[in-house]
Design a protein around this motif. Structure first.
Motif, PDB file in Angstrom:
ATOM      1  N   ASP A  17      -3.422  13.960  21.020  1.00  0.00           N
ATOM      2  CA  ASP A  17      -2.064  14.508  20.979  1.00  0.00           C
ATOM      3  C   ASP A  17      -2.128  15.957  20.502  1.00  0.00           C
ATOM      4  O   ASP A  17      -2.725  16.251  19.457  1.00  0.00           O
ATOM      5  N   GLU A  18      -1.516  16.851  21.262  1.00  0.00           N
ATOM      6  CA  GLU A  18      -1.560  18.276  20.914  1.00  0.00           C
ATOM      7  C   GLU A  18      -0.861  18.584  19.592  1.00  0.00           C
ATOM      8  O   GLU A  18      -1.112  19.619  18.969  1.00  0.00           O
ATOM      9  N   SER A  19       0.019  17.695  19.138  1.00  0.00           N
ATOM     10  CA  SER A  19       0.745  17.939  17.881  1.00  0.00           C
ATOM     11  C   SER A  19      -0.089  17.616  16.651  1.00  0.00           C
ATOM     12  O   SER A  19       0.272  18.007  15.540  1.00  0.00           O
ATOM     13  N   THR A  20      -1.218  16.927  16.833  1.00  0.00           N
ATOM     14  CA  THR A  20      -2.018  16.512  15.675  1.00  0.00           C
ATOM     15  C   THR A  20      -3.443  17.072  15.695  1.00  0.00           C
ATOM     16  O   THR A  20      -4.180  16.886  14.723  1.00  0.00           O
ATOM     17  N   VAL A  21      -3.839  17.757  16.767  1.00  0.00           N
ATOM     18  CA  VAL A  21      -5.205  18.305  16.803  1.00  0.00           C
ATOM     19  C   VAL A  21      -5.288  19.520  15.883  1.00  0.00           C
ATOM     20  O   VAL A  21      -4.280  20.199  15.631  1.00  0.00           O
ATOM     21  N   PRO A  22      -6.473  19.841  15.360  1.00  0.00           N
ATOM     22  CA  PRO A  22      -6.616  21.035  14.518  1.00  0.00           C
ATOM     23  C   PRO A  22      -6.402  22.311  15.312  1.00  0.00           C
ATOM     24  O   PRO A  22      -6.577  22.341  16.536  1.00  0.00           O
ATOM     25  N   PRO A  25     -10.618  24.719  17.589  1.00  0.00           N
ATOM     26  CA  PRO A  25     -11.299  23.733  18.442  1.00  0.00           C
ATOM     27  C   PRO A  25     -12.682  23.341  17.938  1.00  0.00           C
ATOM     28  O   PRO A  25     -13.164  22.257  18.250  1.00  0.00           O
ATOM     29  N   TYR A  26     -13.309  24.216  17.171  1.00  0.00           N
ATOM     30  CA  TYR A  26     -14.635  23.877  16.653  1.00  0.00           C
ATOM     31  C   TYR A  26     -14.567  22.698  15.680  1.00  0.00           C
ATOM     32  O   TYR A  26     -15.503  21.909  15.579  1.00  0.00           O
ATOM     33  N   LEU A  27     -13.448  22.582  14.965  1.00  0.00           N
ATOM     34  CA  LEU A  27     -13.288  21.448  14.062  1.00  0.00           C
ATOM     35  C   LEU A  27     -13.173  20.151  14.842  1.00  0.00           C
ATOM     36  O   LEU A  27     -13.757  19.122  14.465  1.00  0.00           O
ATOM     37  N   LEU A  28     -12.435  20.185  15.956  1.00  0.00           N
ATOM     38  CA  LEU A  28     -12.305  18.992  16.786  1.00  0.00           C
ATOM     39  C   LEU A  28     -13.628  18.671  17.454  1.00  0.00           C
ATOM     40  O   LEU A  28     -14.013  17.494  17.546  1.00  0.00           O
ATOM     41  N   PHE A  29     -14.355  19.689  17.919  1.00  0.00           N
ATOM     42  CA  PHE A  29     -15.657  19.437  18.533  1.00  0.00           C
ATOM     43  C   PHE A  29     -16.615  18.820  17.518  1.00  0.00           C
ATOM     44  O   PHE A  29     -17.349  17.874  17.836  1.00  0.00           O
ATOM     45  N   GLU A  30     -16.617  19.345  16.304  1.00  0.00           N
ATOM     46  CA  GLU A  30     -17.491  18.796  15.266  1.00  0.00           C
ATOM     47  C   GLU A  30     -17.167  17.322  15.006  1.00  0.00           C
ATOM     48  O   GLU A  30     -18.065  16.489  14.846  1.00  0.00           O
ATOM     49  N   GLN A  31     -15.879  16.994  14.969  1.00  0.00           N
ATOM     50  CA  GLN A  31     -15.466  15.606  14.763  1.00  0.00           C
ATOM     51  C   GLN A  31     -15.949  14.724  15.906  1.00  0.00           C
ATOM     52  O   GLN A  31     -16.546  13.663  15.683  1.00  0.00           O
ATOM     53  N   TRP A  32     -15.703  15.163  17.140  1.00  0.00           N
ATOM     54  CA  TRP A  32     -16.113  14.380  18.305  1.00  0.00           C
ATOM     55  C   TRP A  32     -17.633  14.262  18.396  1.00  0.00           C
ATOM     56  O   TRP A  32     -18.155  13.196  18.734  1.00  0.00           O
ATOM     57  N   TRP A 205      -6.200  30.694  18.782  1.00  0.00           N
ATOM     58  CA  TRP A 205      -6.360  29.783  19.913  1.00  0.00           C
ATOM     59  C   TRP A 205      -4.998  29.237  20.315  1.00  0.00           C
ATOM     60  O   TRP A 205      -4.253  28.721  19.476  1.00  0.00           O
ATOM     61  N   ARG A 206      -4.648  29.382  21.587  1.00  0.00           N
ATOM     62  CA  ARG A 206      -3.444  28.762  22.117  1.00  0.00           C
ATOM     63  C   ARG A 206      -3.773  27.331  22.526  1.00  0.00           C
ATOM     64  O   ARG A 206      -4.795  27.079  23.155  1.00  0.00           O
ATOM     65  N   ILE A 207      -2.903  26.388  22.177  1.00  0.00           N
ATOM     66  CA  ILE A 207      -3.133  24.973  22.477  1.00  0.00           C
ATOM     67  C   ILE A 207      -2.080  24.494  23.466  1.00  0.00           C
ATOM     68  O   ILE A 207      -0.874  24.678  23.260  1.00  0.00           O
ATOM     69  N   GLU A 208      -2.542  23.861  24.566  1.00  0.00           N
ATOM     70  CA  GLU A 208      -1.642  23.370  25.591  1.00  0.00           C
ATOM     71  C   GLU A 208      -2.112  22.013  26.076  1.00  0.00           C
ATOM     72  O   GLU A 208      -3.312  21.721  26.073  1.00  0.00           O
ATOM     73  N   ARG A 209      -1.169  21.191  26.512  1.00  0.00           N
ATOM     74  CA  ARG A 209      -1.495  19.930  27.174  1.00  0.00           C
ATOM     75  C   ARG A 209      -1.530  20.154  28.678  1.00  0.00           C
ATOM     76  O   ARG A 209      -0.627  20.782  29.235  1.00  0.00           O
TER      77      ARG A 209
END
Length: 212
Positions: A17-22, A25-32, A205-209
């Motif tokens: 969900d775009e409303s809850t991602v950091p 993006p590097y933080l999300l990549f590290e998590q994944w 970073w711009r975040i879009e779905r």
């Protein structure tokens, strides 16, 4: 002819969900990436690297991610290889990580540049001695006469570097993929997948779905 029309999987493992991602993006990549490692996926650092040759022909191969941080994603190779020649011609590249066990993909568009000699040496010294010798022996992508000829070169190099450390070849080192876009893809039922796109704008970073 193989009929593959009935080969399909309904993805059910997660959501994004775009409303809850950091915001980073590097933080999300590290998590994944950590979750891929903990899931005991074989070689989770495998990434597909796409380049383009001087005649516009796309080329793709698997390489291994060896470092990632806020500066980008680093892999190592022979600087005389086909991929290196193509990067020299066009530094724009595409990268994909595919973790099917987690029903996830990460797609990256960006620019590739060489890392410093110091960074290459730091990693090279962490490789096994046999892998260091291998870097000297393999004239990557060139035609060779036989496996036996390659093995003879290995013997020669082992004799040459019998004493002391194996030096870093001047034709071998790292590249860093500096992302301009990073897309996180999470499989969902009925092919209605979650796709979150990060696009670099100045220092933010711009975040879009994206539609599935």
């Amino acid at each position: 002819m193989l009929d593959l029309q009935d080969m399909r999987t309904d993805y059910m493992r997660g959501k994004l969900d775009e409303s809850t991602v950091p915001s980073d993006p590097y933080l999300l990549f590290e998590q994944w990436f950590s979750e891929a490692v903990n899931s005991e996926i074989k070689d989770p650092n495998t990434m597909l690297l796409a380049t383009t040759g001087e005649h516009g022909q796309p080329n793709i191969r698997a390489v291994l991610l060896k470092l990632f941080d806020e500066k980008g994603f680093v892999f190592f190779t022979n600087y005389n290889s086909v991929k290196a020649e193509e990067i020299a011609h066009n530094p724009k590249v595409a990268v994909e990580f595919l973790w099917l066990e987690l029903e996830r993909q990460v797609r990256i568009l960006g620019t590739c540049e060489k890392v410093t000699t110091r960074e290459s040496l730091s990693y090279f010294m962490k490789r096994s001695r046999d892998s260091q010798i291998g870097a000297w022996v393999s004239d990557q992508s060139s035609v060779i006469t036989s496996r036996k000829a390659l093995q003879m070169q290995i013997v020669k190099m082992k004799e040459k570097f019998a004493k002391g450390d194996v030096p870093l070849p001047d034709f071998w080192g790292g590249y860093r993929v500096i992302p301009e876009q990073i897309e996180f893809w999470q499989g969902r039922p009925s092919r209605l997948h979650d796709r979150i796109l990060y696009t670099k704008e100045a220092e933010e970073w711009r975040i879009e779905r994206l539609a599935p």
